[in-house]
Write a protein that holds these residues in place. Structure first.
Motif, PDB file in Angstrom:
ATOM      1  N   ARG A 272      17.437 -54.696  77.007  1.00 27.67           N
ATOM      2  CA  ARG A 272      15.975 -54.767  76.573  1.00 27.67           C
ATOM      3  C   ARG A 272      15.103 -54.145  77.785  1.00 27.67           C
ATOM      4  NH1 ARG A 272      12.765 -58.740  73.946  1.00 27.67           N
ATOM      5  NH2 ARG A 272      10.741 -57.893  73.783  1.00 27.67           N
ATOM      6  N   ALA A 273      14.739 -53.054  77.604  1.00 27.74           N
ATOM      7  CA  ALA A 273      13.624 -52.260  78.393  1.00 27.74           C
ATOM      8  C   ALA A 273      12.353 -52.940  78.854  1.00 27.74           C
ATOM      9  CB  ALA A 273      13.514 -50.933  77.770  1.00 27.74           C
ATOM     10  N   SER A 274      12.606 -54.159  79.143  1.00 28.61           N
ATOM     11  CA  SER A 274      11.438 -55.096  79.522  1.00 28.61           C
ATOM     12  C   SER A 274      10.329 -54.502  80.591  1.00 28.61           C
ATOM     13  CB  SER A 274      11.849 -56.294  79.867  1.00 28.61           C
ATOM     14  OG  SER A 274      12.755 -56.581  80.978  1.00 28.61           O
ATOM     15  N   GLY A 275      10.941 -53.723  81.471  1.00 27.49           N
ATOM     16  CA  GLY A 275      10.103 -53.071  82.350  1.00 27.49           C
ATOM     17  C   GLY A 275       9.294 -51.850  82.050  1.00 27.49           C
ATOM     18  N   LEU A 276      10.049 -51.350  81.070  1.00 28.24           N
ATOM     19  CA  LEU A 276       9.135 -50.270  80.209  1.00 28.24           C
ATOM     20  C   LEU A 276       8.370 -50.591  79.466  1.00 28.24           C
ATOM     21  CD1 LEU A 276       9.119 -47.300  80.034  1.00 28.24           C
ATOM     22  CD2 LEU A 276      10.821 -47.356  78.096  1.00 28.24           C
ATOM     23  N   GLU A 277       8.593 -51.823  78.574  1.00 25.72           N
ATOM     24  CA  GLU A 277       7.512 -52.220  77.716  1.00 25.72           C
ATOM     25  C   GLU A 277       6.367 -52.662  78.624  1.00 25.72           C
ATOM     26  OE1 GLU A 277       9.438 -55.658  75.913  1.00 25.72           O
ATOM     27  OE2 GLU A 277      11.132 -54.501  75.068  1.00 25.72           O
ATOM     28  N   LYS A 278       6.627 -53.339  79.722  1.00 25.91           N
ATOM     29  CA  LYS A 278       5.436 -53.749  80.640  1.00 25.91           C
ATOM     30  C   LYS A 278       4.441 -52.527  80.966  1.00 25.91           C
ATOM     31  CE  LYS A 278       4.755 -56.727  84.596  1.00 25.91           C
ATOM     32  NZ  LYS A 278       5.616 -56.884  85.820  1.00 25.91           N
ATOM     33  N   ALA A 279       5.153 -51.594  81.480  1.00 28.61           N
ATOM     34  CA  ALA A 279       4.697 -50.355  81.940  1.00 28.61           C
ATOM     35  C   ALA A 279       3.711 -49.610  81.002  1.00 28.61           C
ATOM     36  CB  ALA A 279       5.632 -49.186  82.520  1.00 28.61           C
ATOM     37  N   LEU A 280       4.189 -49.757  79.642  1.00 33.16           N
ATOM     38  CA  LEU A 280       3.513 -49.029  78.489  1.00 33.16           C
ATOM     39  C   LEU A 280       2.584 -50.194  77.814  1.00 33.16           C
ATOM     40  CD1 LEU A 280       6.456 -47.209  76.741  1.00 33.16           C
ATOM     41  CD2 LEU A 280       4.749 -46.186  78.284  1.00 33.16           C
ATOM     42  N   ASP A 281       2.504 -51.356  78.186  1.00 34.01           N
ATOM     43  CA  ASP A 281       1.759 -52.420  77.523  1.00 34.01           C
ATOM     44  C   ASP A 281       1.842 -52.332  76.138  1.00 34.01           C
ATOM     45  OD1 ASP A 281       0.016 -54.448  77.639  1.00 34.01           O
ATOM     46  OD2 ASP A 281      -1.775 -53.254  77.690  1.00 34.01           O
ATOM     47  N   THR A 282       2.957 -52.305  75.680  1.00 31.63           N
ATOM     48  CA  THR A 282       3.076 -52.006  74.303  1.00 31.63           C
ATOM     49  C   THR A 282       3.808 -53.344  73.460  1.00 31.63           C
ATOM     50  OG1 THR A 282       4.411 -50.831  72.571  1.00 31.63           O
ATOM     51  CG2 THR A 282       5.514 -51.098  74.704  1.00 31.63           C
ATOM     52  N   PRO A 283       3.321 -53.551  72.265  1.00 32.75           N
ATOM     53  CA  PRO A 283       3.781 -54.866  71.637  1.00 32.75           C
ATOM     54  C   PRO A 283       5.418 -54.454  70.945  1.00 32.75           C
ATOM     55  CG  PRO A 283       2.392 -53.531  70.122  1.00 32.75           C
ATOM     56  CD  PRO A 283       2.415 -52.782  71.361  1.00 32.75           C
ATOM     57  N   ALA A 284       5.712 -53.102  71.139  1.00 26.24           N
ATOM     58  CA  ALA A 284       6.897 -52.857  70.584  1.00 26.24           C
ATOM     59  C   ALA A 284       8.081 -53.209  71.351  1.00 26.24           C
ATOM     60  CB  ALA A 284       7.030 -51.053  70.682  1.00 26.24           C
ATOM     61  N   LYS A 285       9.098 -53.613  70.948  1.00 22.27           N
ATOM     62  CA  LYS A 285      10.323 -54.155  71.524  1.00 22.27           C
ATOM     63  C   LYS A 285      11.315 -52.947  71.874  1.00 22.27           C
ATOM     64  CE  LYS A 285      10.673 -58.681  69.600  1.00 22.27           C
ATOM     65  NZ  LYS A 285      11.660 -59.780  68.978  1.00 22.27           N
ATOM     66  N   ILE A 286      11.663 -52.454  73.097  1.00 20.68           N
ATOM     67  CA  ILE A 286      12.410 -51.475  73.394  1.00 20.68           C
ATOM     68  C   ILE A 286      13.692 -51.716  73.841  1.00 20.68           C
ATOM     69  CG2 ILE A 286      12.505 -49.196  74.544  1.00 20.68           C
ATOM     70  CD1 ILE A 286       9.572 -49.438  74.782  1.00 20.68           C
TER      71      ILE A 286
END
Lengths: 453, 453
Positions: free
Chosen positions: A85-99
């Motif tokens: 789960r790219a939780s760090g990337l999600e946070k950096a992008l501030d996106t509601p998407a799950k990556i």
């Protein structure tokens, strides 16, 4: 710890079969043609070049193919690979998407290429073949086949494009550590190599030249066969273990992807992660999108033409029905060597033609920008090839943010970049450029193709 | 598939505590001494240099220390790491021994160094520190601290030994990709750096010089602390997560090690894998052997002396009770940069003195021979440092074969060698040599130590 970071499978949960998407296609891919007769290629015409077990897989219409025990045994060195789960990337992008990403970089050579190298060496071994030949550009495929051949007791000659041989000495060292014989191509060890050296004095080589040498050696030396790292159906088949594992892991995560993304050279890692999920579109009513991310400098899917074309630049191979920029197309010198190929595999080309998958092109600077963001957010420095998939995933995640949608994005991290740091150096030094292929260059190259088949 | 190849743990099974062996020792390590007063060092005297949370861990006698959630969260990028049955190596050696290795090479930087980098950055962060400084030789530690600092929002200055800075450009690129500021040491950014440049024009630097610069910068710049990658108690503590995981995994495998092996530089990876098992000797009646594998060219444990000595070559640090070759000892230019250190940590030195662990020395050529055999048998090219542990494991496995015993051997694969292929190149080219330190050189350096404390 809010979300599970890594979904790991035990080795008992490793898939026991590869998936052959041809079985589920309404429009089957058109046949390969013999370059001389222009008639559909017969399996026996490929058996001088490839091991029988692989030729059989090239033509099979069976839906699932058992993975031999000896192959699964060796897969276990690095498989099952984690789904992260790219939780760090999600946070950096501030996106509601799950990556999510499938981490194929954990293999000993740092990429997904071992998934096909192991079965290729195995099917050669059980046929009694003693030697294999191959070519390598960036070196990922050559390294992978080197380990596999060492394990199954086969000799391996790797023809390495001269410019890479000179500029990437460490890739060569990796192959030598695994016991392979590596020569710079064009070399003086083959007829065609000597001819090419004479015709192009001081040439720095090309993948096309290296293929020609590897093929000649396989055809002329006893007990020898050739191995190819992408494009062909049997290679794609082997890579479906990526997606088969990812399906089990997404299920454990409790999610299903709305979008699946892979970078695109010949198709091996994109098809590997996509096809098992695409089956759910074909027969299960799902509507997942599949995005092949290719470099803007080598845009075969987004701007190429669907035609019969050669797989190599010299015109030695069968004619393949593919999206292509023409076999004379010379990709710019971009830093994602594994994506510098003029054509796409036949299955994936048919899927593209039938609009069952999509493609997007990524500029070089955008790809490195995505790579650095990912490295800082997730810790892993991605291979220059894989940064294209990351860039496409980021685009989708930002779109989800705009739309306020909780989209599930899955991409394949085909490899890490630890042996490609010279590329990052050049990026940081501001030496890399974007490059859009001029329309007339593509038109000129594809115009020649119509009379081929 | 006869044996389970990889024992993987889910992230919920990741240990929640580090293990502090001091709590279980009858003979506690002797105290560090203030270099000026020669009195036992007080915690508050270290707090100008290290974050408070780390100083507390440096002095604690608690048996188990909770791993903060934020640290466990980041550990999950690569932890738990697999425990691997080296079935390929067993076959190659035709030994009745069962060989296991803990694969710490799967971390994004390719080594175990992240295990301490993450908590170090964390404890600095929660104290409100804004900047960290460190030195790096081979680059593994610098890369690890770069990721960790990026994650916790700290700036990082890495003083990289000039010869490595020039010869290992890719290590530098890795650190820069993670956002660290990397300068060649000696640099003109510190007082001591300028002084060293003036005193040694054209110097290629040393770890001692780089430490001095990093320490000066940490002491003179506001909101700044220093981080060290080995030797100190808190670093060793963090690394025990390796052994804590391995214990769970060995239990799943249904085996318990008769011998535990790690390569030895300052002690971080050896202690990390060993201490949790050593506890079973200390309090559980087990009789496992623990072998530190050091290079013959830097034989602090096998041929050094137990004395108070400085941790750095310049004499800036506290005096540590350690097995040492003397802080003036200049290790030969061997290709295992991480093992070129004159001394051993204080806890491990006390254990050595009390014969609770053993040490063995490995010649450079034997280490690379072991590394190549391992790469071909297991697929993973080991770091030049880790090859020393492999060589020692092979010796034990061959002894088991002679004796016809089914011994269980566990070693730590501290890292992979993909960024160190230049060393393998030199080995294949026949350019590497064995080197035994002359007895008089050791005698001369340790003779100076008696008057220090």
């Amino acid at each position: 710890m809010k979300v599970t970071k890594k979904i790991v499978l035990s080795e008992n949960d490793m898939p026991k079969q590869w998936y052959n998407i041809v079985a589920d296609l309404t429009n089957k891919p058109m046949p390969m043609l013999h370059p001389g007769t222009k008639q559909p290629l017969k399996p026996e015409e490929m058996e001088g070049l490839f091991a029988k077990g692989l030729v059989e897989q090239e033509f099979t219409t069976e839906r699932y193919i058992d993975i031999p025990d000896e192959v699964r045994d060796l897969y276990r060195i690095y498989r099952p690979t984690p789904l992260v789960r790219a939780s760090g990337l999600e946070k950096a992008l501030d996106t509601p998407a799950k990556i999510y990403f499938k981490n194929e970089s954990v293999s000993p050579v740092g990429s997904h290429k071992l998934n096909s190298a192991i079965p290729q060496a195995y099917y050669n071994k059980i046929q009694g073949i003693k030697h294999m030949t191959t070519e390598t550009g960036a070196g990922q495929w050559g390294s992978a086949l080197s380990i596999a051949c060492k394990h199954f007791g086969l000799d391996l000659d790797v023809f390495m494009v001269k410019v890479s041989y000179d500029q990437k000495p460490y890739r060569k060292s990796v192959m030598r550590t695994y016991g392979a014989n590596v020569v710079a191509s064009p070399s003086n060890t083959t007829e065609v190599g000597r001819r090419l050296q004479a015709a192009h004095p001081g040439t720095s080589g090309s993948l096309g030249m290296a293929i020609s040498e590897a093929v000649e050696k396989a055809m002329t030396q006893p007990d020898t066969r050739y191995g190819l790292g992408s494009v062909l159906n049997h290679v794609i088949l082997h890579q479906t273990i990526i997606g088969e594992e990812a399906k089990k892991q997404m299920e454990i995560a409790g999610d299903y992807p709305d979008v699946v993304i892979g970078c695109f050279g010949g198709g091996s890692n994109f098809c590997g992660i996509s096809f098992p999920f695409l089956r759910d579109n074909l027969v299960g009513g799902k509507q997942t999108r599949f995005i092949a991310a290719e470099p803007a400098s080598c845009p075969k899917l987004t701007r190429g033409k669907f035609e019969y074309d050669f797989g190599d630049t010299e015109g030695f191979t069968p004619l393949l029905p593919m999206f292509t920029l023409g076999h004379d197309f010379e990709p710019a010198d971009i830093h994602a060597g594994g994506l510098r190929y003029h054509g796409a595999g036949t299955i994936v080309s048919q899927l593209m033609k039938d609009k069952l998958i999509e493609a997007t092109d990524v500029e070089q600077l955008e790809s490195f920008e995505a790579g650095v963001l990912f490295a800082q957010a997730e810790g892993i420095i991605p291979a220059p090839e894989s940064t294209h998939a990351i860039a496409a995933a980021i685009k989708e995640a930002l779109k989800a943010k705009e739309e306020g949608k909780e989209k599930v994005i899955l991409f394949n991290l085909s490899g890490h970049g630890l042996i490609d740091m010279a590329s990052y150096d050049r990026y940081f030094a501001g030496e890399l450029k974007n490059y859009q292929v001029p329309e007339e260059e593509i038109a000129k190259n594809v115009a020649k193709l119509e009379k081929l088949a």
